[in-house]
Enzyme design. Structure first.
Site, PDB file in Angstrom:
ATOM      1  N   GLU A 225       0.817  -1.224   0.000  1.00  0.00           N
ATOM      2  CA  GLU A 225       0.000   0.000   0.000  1.00  0.00           C
ATOM      3  C   GLU A 225       0.851   1.274   0.000  1.00  0.00           C
ATOM      4  OE1 GLU A 225      -2.809  -0.329  -0.882  1.00  0.00           O
ATOM      5  OE2 GLU A 225      -4.111  -1.588   0.343  1.00  0.00           O
TER       6      GLU A 225
ATOM      7  N   HIS B 110      -2.277   2.547   8.490  1.00  0.00           N
ATOM      8  CA  HIS B 110      -3.364   1.845   7.813  1.00  0.00           C
ATOM      9  C   HIS B 110      -3.573   0.503   8.485  1.00  0.00           C
ATOM     10  CE1 HIS B 110      -5.852  -0.111   4.884  1.00  0.00           C
ATOM     11  NE2 HIS B 110      -4.934  -1.041   4.693  1.00  0.00           N
TER      12      HIS B 110
ATOM     13  N   HIS C 267      -6.861  -2.766   9.486  1.00  0.00           N
ATOM     14  CA  HIS C 267      -8.188  -3.336   9.221  1.00  0.00           C
ATOM     15  C   HIS C 267      -8.905  -3.593  10.551  1.00  0.00           C
ATOM     16  CE1 HIS C 267      -6.317  -5.314   5.337  1.00  0.00           C
ATOM     17  NE2 HIS C 267      -6.304  -3.997   5.295  1.00  0.00           N
TER      18      HIS C 267
ATOM     19  N   TYR D 211     -19.309  14.208  19.541  1.00  0.00           N
ATOM     20  CA  TYR D 211     -18.461  15.370  19.216  1.00  0.00           C
ATOM     21  C   TYR D 211     -17.023  14.984  18.881  1.00  0.00           C
ATOM     22  CZ  TYR D 211     -15.911  15.363  23.655  1.00  0.00           C
ATOM     23  OH  TYR D 211     -15.070  15.035  24.678  1.00  0.00           O
TER      24      TYR D 211
ATOM     25  N   HIS E  40     -12.596  -2.527   3.163  1.00  0.00           N
ATOM     26  CA  HIS E  40     -11.180  -2.594   3.440  1.00  0.00           C
ATOM     27  C   HIS E  40     -10.858  -2.242   4.907  1.00  0.00           C
ATOM     28  CE1 HIS E  40      -6.954  -1.933   1.526  1.00  0.00           C
ATOM     29  NE2 HIS E  40      -6.872  -2.401   2.748  1.00  0.00           N
TER      30      HIS E  40
ATOM     31  N   TYR F 178      -6.690  22.395  21.194  1.00  0.00           N
ATOM     32  CA  TYR F 178      -6.648  21.327  22.188  1.00  0.00           C
ATOM     33  C   TYR F 178      -6.040  20.101  21.541  1.00  0.00           C
ATOM     34  CZ  TYR F 178      -8.789  17.175  24.379  1.00  0.00           C
ATOM     35  OH  TYR F 178      -9.014  15.933  24.942  1.00  0.00           O
TER      36      TYR F 178
HETATM   37 ZN   LIG Z   1      -5.232  -2.895   3.895  1.00  0.00          ZN
END
Ligand SMILES: [Zn+2]
Length: 212
Positions: A72, A91, A93, A112, A154, A207
């Site tokens: 990726e 990244h 899953h 929020y 994904h 913040y």
């Molecule tokens: Zn992936």
């Protein structure tokens, strides 16, 4: 410097799995370095990684190291190119993010804390095959004015100004996805108004996590 940063990358990848965000080698992590970024290698268990297994990749697509970069790498590169403030990209899953993403759902402002991702919702990027330029395009579109997005069929991608913040953001987004999923199982979410989210976003701009 690079050895320290390579070790931080591995430590954060291990922490990502220990936090339950990720299983095995399905996720990937990178950190900006020089005119490119250091990234976890393709298909290797984080537990056995040494600093030599991490790969440096230039924005020109050239790599340095004995391993192949994560499959990726394209959207990692695209995120650094589109977001000057991005210094770390994560990244994974995670179960709740992936569940919503497999329904094609983003996360609206039912809470929020959605503002932590930079806007009044967390979008879900359209599906494209993993590792493709199309997936990078879809992720970049979903990350417009945002630091996190889900990815259809994904998982989750987010970025921050350093590795600890990227991990903290991913953990928070997964928590929000878990709560939103439970709400959907029981009833309908009540969404905060845009004007309320504007107020929250303004407060969030002053913040955050302490500098480390
Ligand atoms: Zn992936």
């Amino acid at each position: 410097m690079t050895q320290v940063l390579r070790q931080k990358l591995i430590d954060t990848a291990l922490a990502m799995n220990a936090s339950g965000l990720n299983k095995g080698a399905s996720g990937n992590l990178s950190v900006r370095y020089g005119d490119g970024f250091l990234i976890t290698p393709s298909g290797m268990d984080y537990a056995g990684l040494s600093t030599n297994d991490t790969v440096w990749m230039g924005f020109d697509g050239k790599t340095q190291g004995k391993r192949k970069p994560s499959s990726e790498w394209r959207f990692h590169a695209a995120i650094y190119n589109h977001h000057a403030e991005a210094n770390a990209v994560l990244h994974a899953h995670p179960v709740s993010c992936s569940t919503l993403a497999c329904l094609g759902k983003g996360i609206p402002a039912f809470h929020y804390m959605i503002a932590i991702a930079g806007g009044r919702d967390i979008r879900c990027a359209d599906y494209a095959t993993f590792g493709t330029p199309q997936l990078s395009e879809n992720v970049i579109e979903a990350l417009q004015d945002r630091k996190a997005c889900l990815m259809a069929h994904h998982g989750l991608t987010c970025f921050e100004k350093d590795l600890p913040r990227a991990l903290a953001l991913a953990i928070e987004v997964e928590h929000l996805a878990t709560v939103y999923g439970r709400i959907l199982a029981i009833g309908e979410a009540d969404i905060l108004t845009d004007s309320e989210m504007e107020k929250v976003l303004k407060k969030f701009s002053s913040y955050g996590l302490q500098d480390v």
